[in-house]
Design a protein around this motif. Sequence first.
Motif, PDB file in Angstrom:
ATOM      1  N   GLY A  13     -43.243 -37.519 -10.521  1.00  0.00           N
ATOM      2  CA  GLY A  13     -43.122 -36.339 -10.140  1.00  0.00           C
ATOM      3  C   GLY A  13     -41.930 -35.438 -10.755  1.00  0.00           C
ATOM      4  N   LYS A  14     -41.309 -35.946 -11.803  1.00  0.00           N
ATOM      5  CA  LYS A  14     -40.211 -35.473 -12.261  1.00  0.00           C
ATOM      6  C   LYS A  14     -40.574 -34.105 -13.102  1.00  0.00           C
ATOM      7  CE  LYS A  14     -39.153 -38.920 -14.852  1.00  0.00           C
ATOM      8  NZ  LYS A  14     -40.067 -39.746 -14.841  1.00  0.00           N
ATOM      9  N   SER A  15     -41.495 -34.085 -13.914  1.00  0.00           N
ATOM     10  CA  SER A  15     -41.994 -33.238 -14.676  1.00  0.00           C
ATOM     11  C   SER A  15     -42.458 -31.984 -13.920  1.00  0.00           C
ATOM     12  CB  SER A  15     -42.840 -33.376 -15.896  1.00  0.00           C
ATOM     13  OG  SER A  15     -42.354 -34.116 -16.617  1.00  0.00           O
ATOM     14  N   ARG A  16     -43.252 -32.183 -12.834  1.00  0.00           N
ATOM     15  CA  ARG A  16     -43.687 -31.166 -12.091  1.00  0.00           C
ATOM     16  C   ARG A  16     -42.702 -30.589 -11.372  1.00  0.00           C
ATOM     17  NH1 ARG A  16     -43.679 -31.252  -6.995  1.00  0.00           N
ATOM     18  NH2 ARG A  16     -43.640 -33.579  -6.826  1.00  0.00           N
ATOM     19  N   TYR A  17     -41.784 -31.429 -10.849  1.00  0.00           N
ATOM     20  CA  TYR A  17     -40.598 -30.916 -10.018  1.00  0.00           C
ATOM     21  C   TYR A  17     -39.756 -29.842 -10.760  1.00  0.00           C
ATOM     22  CZ  TYR A  17     -36.400 -30.629  -7.154  1.00  0.00           C
ATOM     23  OH  TYR A  17     -35.497 -30.350  -6.378  1.00  0.00           O
ATOM     24  N   ALA A  18     -39.592 -30.362 -12.153  1.00  0.00           N
ATOM     25  CA  ALA A  18     -38.732 -29.470 -13.065  1.00  0.00           C
ATOM     26  C   ALA A  18     -39.428 -28.197 -13.438  1.00  0.00           C
ATOM     27  CB  ALA A  18     -38.287 -30.201 -14.311  1.00  0.00           C
ATOM     28  N   GLN A  19     -40.707 -28.350 -13.655  1.00  0.00           N
ATOM     29  CA  GLN A  19     -41.490 -27.040 -13.950  1.00  0.00           C
ATOM     30  C   GLN A  19     -41.312 -26.031 -12.643  1.00  0.00           C
ATOM     31  OE1 GLN A  19     -45.267 -27.728 -15.688  1.00  0.00           O
ATOM     32  NE2 GLN A  19     -46.070 -25.702 -14.897  1.00  0.00           N
ATOM     33  N   GLU A  20     -41.727 -26.519 -11.776  1.00  0.00           N
ATOM     34  CA  GLU A  20     -41.615 -25.759 -10.416  1.00  0.00           C
ATOM     35  C   GLU A  20     -40.115 -24.950 -10.426  1.00  0.00           C
ATOM     36  OE1 GLU A  20     -43.109 -27.898  -7.161  1.00  0.00           O
ATOM     37  OE2 GLU A  20     -45.042 -27.924  -7.824  1.00  0.00           O
TER      38      GLU A  20
ATOM     39  N   LYS B  73     -52.336 -37.458 -25.990  1.00  0.00           N
ATOM     40  CA  LYS B  73     -53.131 -36.858 -24.966  1.00  0.00           C
ATOM     41  C   LYS B  73     -52.142 -36.559 -23.696  1.00  0.00           C
ATOM     42  CE  LYS B  73     -57.132 -39.493 -25.893  1.00  0.00           C
ATOM     43  NZ  LYS B  73     -58.005 -40.875 -25.500  1.00  0.00           N
ATOM     44  N   ARG B  74     -51.052 -37.378 -23.797  1.00  0.00           N
ATOM     45  CA  ARG B  74     -49.999 -37.058 -22.965  1.00  0.00           C
ATOM     46  C   ARG B  74     -49.363 -35.756 -22.870  1.00  0.00           C
ATOM     47  NH1 ARG B  74     -45.331 -41.421 -20.999  1.00  0.00           N
ATOM     48  NH2 ARG B  74     -44.153 -40.014 -19.523  1.00  0.00           N
ATOM     49  N   VAL B  75     -48.945 -35.475 -24.195  1.00  0.00           N
ATOM     50  CA  VAL B  75     -48.364 -34.270 -24.505  1.00  0.00           C
ATOM     51  C   VAL B  75     -49.362 -32.990 -24.357  1.00  0.00           C
ATOM     52  CG1 VAL B  75     -47.584 -32.827 -26.388  1.00  0.00           C
ATOM     53  CG2 VAL B  75     -46.885 -35.388 -26.230  1.00  0.00           C
ATOM     54  N   ASP B  76     -50.471 -33.212 -24.768  1.00  0.00           N
ATOM     55  CA  ASP B  76     -51.684 -32.319 -24.488  1.00  0.00           C
ATOM     56  C   ASP B  76     -51.674 -31.945 -22.877  1.00  0.00           C
ATOM     57  OD1 ASP B  76     -52.104 -32.096 -27.345  1.00  0.00           O
ATOM     58  OD2 ASP B  76     -53.912 -33.363 -27.053  1.00  0.00           O
ATOM     59  N   ARG B  77     -51.710 -32.787 -21.788  1.00  0.00           N
ATOM     60  CA  ARG B  77     -51.843 -32.684 -20.835  1.00  0.00           C
ATOM     61  C   ARG B  77     -50.525 -31.817 -20.174  1.00  0.00           C
ATOM     62  NH1 ARG B  77     -49.441 -35.187 -16.585  1.00  0.00           N
ATOM     63  NH2 ARG B  77     -48.831 -36.703 -17.826  1.00  0.00           N
ATOM     64  N   HIS B  78     -49.414 -32.193 -20.767  1.00  0.00           N
ATOM     65  CA  HIS B  78     -48.213 -31.349 -20.350  1.00  0.00           C
ATOM     66  C   HIS B  78     -48.468 -30.068 -20.754  1.00  0.00           C
ATOM     67  CE1 HIS B  78     -45.037 -34.089 -18.496  1.00  0.00           C
ATOM     68  NE2 HIS B  78     -45.543 -35.004 -19.276  1.00  0.00           N
ATOM     69  N   LEU B  79     -48.851 -29.960 -21.969  1.00  0.00           N
ATOM     70  CA  LEU B  79     -48.978 -28.583 -22.489  1.00  0.00           C
ATOM     71  C   LEU B  79     -49.920 -27.693 -21.612  1.00  0.00           C
ATOM     72  CD1 LEU B  79     -49.369 -28.939 -26.361  1.00  0.00           C
ATOM     73  CD2 LEU B  79     -47.769 -27.401 -25.159  1.00  0.00           C
ATOM     74  N   ALA B  80     -51.086 -28.137 -20.804  1.00  0.00           N
ATOM     75  CA  ALA B  80     -52.173 -27.438 -20.275  1.00  0.00           C
ATOM     76  C   ALA B  80     -51.404 -27.054 -18.866  1.00  0.00           C
ATOM     77  CB  ALA B  80     -53.162 -28.556 -20.213  1.00  0.00           C
ATOM     78  N   ASP B  81     -50.410 -28.091 -18.379  1.00  0.00           N
ATOM     79  CA  ASP B  81     -49.754 -27.847 -17.191  1.00  0.00           C
ATOM     80  C   ASP B  81     -49.006 -26.428 -17.193  1.00  0.00           C
ATOM     81  OD1 ASP B  81     -50.854 -30.087 -15.972  1.00  0.00           O
ATOM     82  OD2 ASP B  81     -49.144 -31.276 -16.383  1.00  0.00           O
TER      83      ASP B  81
ATOM     84  N   ASP C 195     -48.375 -22.493 -18.339  1.00  0.00           N
ATOM     85  CA  ASP C 195     -49.216 -21.237 -18.522  1.00  0.00           C
ATOM     86  C   ASP C 195     -48.430 -20.337 -19.793  1.00  0.00           C
ATOM     87  OD1 ASP C 195     -46.879 -19.744 -17.154  1.00  0.00           O
ATOM     88  OD2 ASP C 195     -47.994 -19.802 -15.448  1.00  0.00           O
ATOM     89  N   GLU C 196     -48.610 -19.148 -19.688  1.00  0.00           N
ATOM     90  CA  GLU C 196     -48.368 -18.362 -20.983  1.00  0.00           C
ATOM     91  C   GLU C 196     -47.014 -17.893 -20.781  1.00  0.00           C
ATOM     92  OE1 GLU C 196     -49.990 -16.061 -17.753  1.00  0.00           O
ATOM     93  OE2 GLU C 196     -50.897 -17.236 -18.719  1.00  0.00           O
ATOM     94  N   ARG C 197     -46.290 -18.051 -19.469  1.00  0.00           N
ATOM     95  CA  ARG C 197     -44.970 -17.821 -19.336  1.00  0.00           C
ATOM     96  C   ARG C 197     -44.090 -18.777 -20.165  1.00  0.00           C
ATOM     97  NH1 ARG C 197     -44.782 -18.408 -13.151  1.00  0.00           N
ATOM     98  NH2 ARG C 197     -46.163 -19.936 -13.718  1.00  0.00           N
ATOM     99  N   TRP C 198     -44.453 -19.432 -20.424  1.00  0.00           N
ATOM    100  CA  TRP C 198     -43.580 -20.827 -21.134  1.00  0.00           C
ATOM    101  C   TRP C 198     -43.644 -20.512 -22.734  1.00  0.00           C
ATOM    102  CZ3 TRP C 198     -40.785 -24.726 -18.725  1.00  0.00           C
ATOM    103  CH2 TRP C 198     -40.855 -24.567 -17.296  1.00  0.00           C
ATOM    104  N   THR C 199     -42.311 -20.902 -23.276  1.00  0.00           N
ATOM    105  CA  THR C 199     -42.339 -20.932 -24.814  1.00  0.00           C
ATOM    106  C   THR C 199     -41.909 -22.313 -24.858  1.00  0.00           C
ATOM    107  OG1 THR C 199     -41.398 -18.760 -24.864  1.00  0.00           O
ATOM    108  CG2 THR C 199     -40.935 -20.397 -26.771  1.00  0.00           C
ATOM    109  N   THR C 200     -42.444 -23.050 -25.786  1.00  0.00           N
ATOM    110  CA  THR C 200     -42.147 -24.429 -26.157  1.00  0.00           C
ATOM    111  C   THR C 200     -41.393 -24.464 -27.500  1.00  0.00           C
ATOM    112  OG1 THR C 200     -44.155 -25.478 -24.976  1.00  0.00           O
ATOM    113  CG2 THR C 200     -43.200 -26.817 -26.699  1.00  0.00           C
ATOM    114  N   ILE C 201     -40.164 -25.376 -27.224  1.00  0.00           N
ATOM    115  CA  ILE C 201     -39.372 -25.719 -28.482  1.00  0.00           C
ATOM    116  C   ILE C 201     -39.473 -27.110 -28.787  1.00  0.00           C
ATOM    117  CG2 ILE C 201     -36.880 -25.692 -29.347  1.00  0.00           C
ATOM    118  CD1 ILE C 201     -36.375 -23.364 -27.097  1.00  0.00           C
ATOM    119  N   GLU C 202     -39.620 -27.475 -29.982  1.00  0.00           N
ATOM    120  CA  GLU C 202     -39.480 -28.972 -30.418  1.00  0.00           C
ATOM    121  C   GLU C 202     -38.381 -29.318 -31.240  1.00  0.00           C
ATOM    122  OE1 GLU C 202     -43.110 -29.966 -32.267  1.00  0.00           O
ATOM    123  OE2 GLU C 202     -44.437 -29.061 -30.591  1.00  0.00           O
ATOM    124  N   GLU C 203     -37.507 -30.218 -30.463  1.00  0.00           N
ATOM    125  CA  GLU C 203     -36.359 -30.915 -31.224  1.00  0.00           C
ATOM    126  C   GLU C 203     -36.190 -32.418 -30.719  1.00  0.00           C
ATOM    127  OE1 GLU C 203     -33.927 -32.091 -33.429  1.00  0.00           O
ATOM    128  OE2 GLU C 203     -34.236 -29.867 -33.812  1.00  0.00           O
TER     129      GLU C 203
END
Length: 170
Positions: A12-19, A43-51, A53-61
């Motif tokens: 539940g780390k990612s969900r907790y961090a996102q909230e 598929k795992r990355v795509d699931r995280h992206l789907a979690d 919404d539009e408030r989020w900006t993704t940075i890849e590094e």
Amino acid sequence: MIYYITGGERSGKSRYAQELAEQLSESPYYLATSRIWDDDFKKRVDRHLADRDERWTTIEEEKYLSKVDISNKTIVMDCVTLWLTNWYADSKNDISYCLESCKKELEITFQNASDETNLIIISNEIGMGIHAQTAVARKFTELQGWINQFIAKNAHKATFMVSGLSIELK
């Protein structure tokens, strides 16, 4: 503020961090550190992206965290384990080089945090699982443990996740 969130896989780390990020900011950032190694991981990355919404900006590094402008932002870094994997693979499993390089990257990143920065760092506690069978995997488990300790020491708050529940460590 530096937040450190750790636990096992699917704890539940990612969900907790996102909230947490959404409570701290109306426009949080997601710092993705992973490489796409195969179709299952995609598929795992795509699931995280789907979690998110539009408030989020993704940075890849995938390696050089110190290049990312974190000042005055709320950022979820997901995750240390994948970030370390990139360094470890690129260095042909040189644990000393990785430990030194990763600590330097983290030190600079922590220094780049302003008073208005919320850096939420997600990591895995892989040393609590099955004992690694190969020398390469055992070395990586040691590297992960040392880096986790370094981050936890520098974090203002630390949380351990178990079965979707949070335990405050610091």
